[in-house]
Design a protein around this motif. Structure first.
Motif, PDB file in Angstrom:
ATOM      1  N   LEU A  62       0.822  -1.215   0.000  1.00 27.46           N
ATOM      2  CA  LEU A  62       0.000   0.000   0.000  1.00 27.46           C
ATOM      3  C   LEU A  62       0.852   1.259   0.000  1.00 27.46           C
ATOM      4  N   PHE A  63       2.160   1.128   0.206  1.00 22.93           N
ATOM      5  CA  PHE A  63       3.054   2.282   0.075  1.00 22.93           C
ATOM      6  C   PHE A  63       3.224   2.656  -1.396  1.00 22.93           C
ATOM      7  N   THR A  64       3.390   1.633  -2.237  1.00 22.37           N
ATOM      8  CA  THR A  64       3.668   1.867  -3.653  1.00 22.37           C
ATOM      9  C   THR A  64       2.459   1.655  -4.550  1.00 22.37           C
ATOM     10  N   GLY A  65       1.406   1.024  -4.027  1.00 32.93           N
ATOM     11  CA  GLY A  65       0.234   0.728  -4.835  1.00 32.93           C
ATOM     12  C   GLY A  65       0.378  -0.522  -5.678  1.00 32.93           C
ATOM     13  N   VAL A  66       1.447  -1.281  -5.491  1.00 27.71           N
ATOM     14  CA  VAL A  66       1.688  -2.491  -6.281  1.00 27.71           C
ATOM     15  C   VAL A  66       0.934  -3.671  -5.670  1.00 27.71           C
ATOM     16  N   ASP A  67       0.166  -4.356  -6.516  1.00 24.54           N
ATOM     17  CA  ASP A  67      -0.567  -5.570  -6.117  1.00 24.54           C
ATOM     18  C   ASP A  67      -0.116  -6.673  -7.071  1.00 24.54           C
ATOM     19  N   LYS A  68       0.742  -7.558  -6.586  1.00 25.31           N
ATOM     20  CA  LYS A  68       1.405  -8.525  -7.457  1.00 25.31           C
ATOM     21  C   LYS A  68       1.031  -9.951  -7.083  1.00 25.31           C
ATOM     22  N   LEU A  69       0.618 -10.717  -8.094  1.00 25.09           N
ATOM     23  CA  LEU A  69       0.303 -12.129  -7.918  1.00 25.09           C
ATOM     24  C   LEU A  69       1.365 -12.956  -8.619  1.00 25.09           C
ATOM     25  N   THR A  70       1.990 -13.858  -7.882  1.00 22.70           N
ATOM     26  CA  THR A  70       3.028 -14.717  -8.444  1.00 22.70           C
ATOM     27  C   THR A  70       2.564 -16.159  -8.365  1.00 22.70           C
TER      28      THR A  70
ATOM     29  N   ALA B  60       1.206   1.473   6.191  1.00 20.15           N
ATOM     30  CA  ALA B  60       1.780   2.265   7.273  1.00 20.15           C
ATOM     31  C   ALA B  60       1.118   1.946   8.607  1.00 20.15           C
ATOM     32  N   GLU B  61      -0.091   1.393   8.568  1.00 23.37           N
ATOM     33  CA  GLU B  61      -0.858   1.130   9.783  1.00 23.37           C
ATOM     34  C   GLU B  61      -0.703  -0.287  10.294  1.00 23.37           C
ATOM     35  N   TYR B  62      -0.501  -1.235   9.392  1.00 22.80           N
ATOM     36  CA  TYR B  62      -0.507  -2.635   9.800  1.00 22.80           C
ATOM     37  C   TYR B  62       0.214  -3.491   8.765  1.00 22.80           C
TER      38      TYR B  62
ATOM     39  N   TYR C 123       8.125  -2.533   8.677  1.00 20.08           N
ATOM     40  CA  TYR C 123       7.139  -1.466   8.821  1.00 20.08           C
ATOM     41  C   TYR C 123       7.441  -0.271   7.921  1.00 20.08           C
ATOM     42  N   ASN C 124       8.651  -0.258   7.361  1.00 19.41           N
ATOM     43  CA  ASN C 124       9.015   0.822   6.435  1.00 19.41           C
ATOM     44  C   ASN C 124       8.694   2.185   7.034  1.00 19.41           C
ATOM     45  N   ASN C 125       9.024   2.333   8.310  1.00 19.57           N
ATOM     46  CA  ASN C 125       8.626   3.562   9.005  1.00 19.57           C
ATOM     47  C   ASN C 125       9.745   4.605   9.035  1.00 19.57           C
TER      48      ASN C 125
END
Length: 365
Positions: free
Chosen positions: A24-32, A153-155, A321-323
């Motif tokens: 959710l930081f980058t908006g990437v939704d990847k299915l492998t 960022a939240e969870y 957490y990339n905080n």
């Protein structure tokens, strides 16, 4: 060596066919997609170290261990009220609520984050709240299975396989320490309690955290979870980057194992270290007898290894957490020698040092 096949029987099924990563930081939704079976990282570990990693539900792990104990040794429902040195200096006296005192040569504290054994004999204060709550639950799994990770960022949300019929989801959120006593923190919702009311409350808490950002698939999964399978607890640690803060040697006929000895971030190695503790302690007692020397040798061997593993876990948790906290300040200690590591070299990789180990057979104990 005899234990691994039994643990493998309680471990994850091998029919994960895809993994979904939502950042959710980058908006990437990847299915492998992947072939049914272990993912590539697991396959690599099996080829390199001769075994697959084990991922098992707590109740299965506990049952597997309990089944190996001789009848009458494991006693449930007992409450230890005090532990003290014998007046003659030989061993300890253990008071059990409602029963006669027990005299023992040695005591091993395996009583978790807020170990009363540690508090009584090491007197080094309470562990530190690590800043996050965890919620876990079991859900049915069948057919093709897609593991899921959601980072925000939240969870952090993770869904992974436990065995051929069961998966586990985990939500971790940074939040203030709850206003409960440390002893009460162990009365968090537990699956064994089958408490539908408390489990439903926990599910509502999780949905309140993820409802605005999680994929609908995740929301449906959480909403449909059996509330009697939910567990929740805080995370507590001792700083592995401060000398003697994580775990310092005891004195006398006392030692520690597991979270009582080295509470660390839950990134997959805490249970492994606890089981290594038990194996090493058994080796030391076999070698040195039921003596204080055995306990000191055990601590001498285990403290450096557990310290580095806890450091690695601390750094990985902060990064997850990339905080924007400066992870560069977390300088890991040099790889210490550990006699169970195969072909030890100070220049070996961390993974080789962590995974490529071997204990002697303890079947004669």
């Amino acid at each position: 060596p005899d234990a691994l096949p039994k643990l493998q029987n309680a471990s994850a099924g091998r029919n994960t066919t895809a993994s979904r990563s939502v950042n959710l930081f980058t908006g990437v939704d990847k299915l492998t997609e992947q072939a049914s079976g272990p993912d590539d990282s697991w396959k690599e570990k099996e080829e390199r170290y001769g075994y697959l990693p084990v991922s098992a539900a707590w109740y299965k792990l506990q049952r597997t261990l309990a089944d190996e104990v001789a009848p009458g040794v494991l006693q449930l429902g007992k409450k230890v009220t005090s532990v003290a040195h014998c007046e003659d200096g030989d061993g300890v006296v253990i008071d059990v609520d409602g029963e006669a005192s027990i005299r023992s040569k040695l005591v091993v504290g395996a009583d978790g984050y807020f170990s009363r054994i540690r508090s009584r004999f090491l007197q080094d204060g309470k562990p530190t709240y690590a800043g996050s709550w965890l919620w876990r639950a079991l859900v049915p799994k069948s057919g093709d299975f897609t593991s899921i990770t959601v980072m925000s960022a939240e969870y952090v949300f993770i869904l992974f396989a436990l065995d051929d019929s069961t998966a586990c989801w985990v939500v971790s959120k940074r939040m203030a320490e709850p206003r409960v006593s440390h002893s009460d923190s162990f009365t968090s919702v537990q699956a064994e309690m089958n408490d539908k009311e408390k489990g439903s409350k926990a599910i509502a808490e999780v949905l309140g955290i993820v409802k605005d950002t999680a994929p609908q698939e995740v929301l449906d999964l959480i909403s449909g979870t059996d509330p009697t399978t939910v567990t929740t607890h805080c995370t507590y640690i001792r700083d592995p980057f401060t000398e003697n803060e994580l775990w310092k040697p005891a004195s006398g006929p006392i030692t520690l194992v597991g979270d009582a000895a080295h509470p660390m971030r839950p990134v997959g190695q805490g249970t492994s270290m606890a089981m290594e503790d038990a194996a090493e302690l058994a080796c030391c007692i076999t070698e040195f007898g039921l003596t204080e020397e055995a306990l000191r040798k055990y601590e001498e061997r285990r403290i450096p290894r557990c310290t580095l593993v806890a450091q690695s876990a601390q750094k990985a948790a902060v990064e997850s957490y990339n905080n924007h906290e400066d992870t560069g300040k977390f300088e890991l200690s040099p790889i210490p020698h550990y006699l169970r590591v195969k072909n030890f070299s100070k220049d070996m990789s961390f993974d080789d040092w962590l995974f490529d180990i071997s204990f002697p057979s303890l079947s004669s104990l």
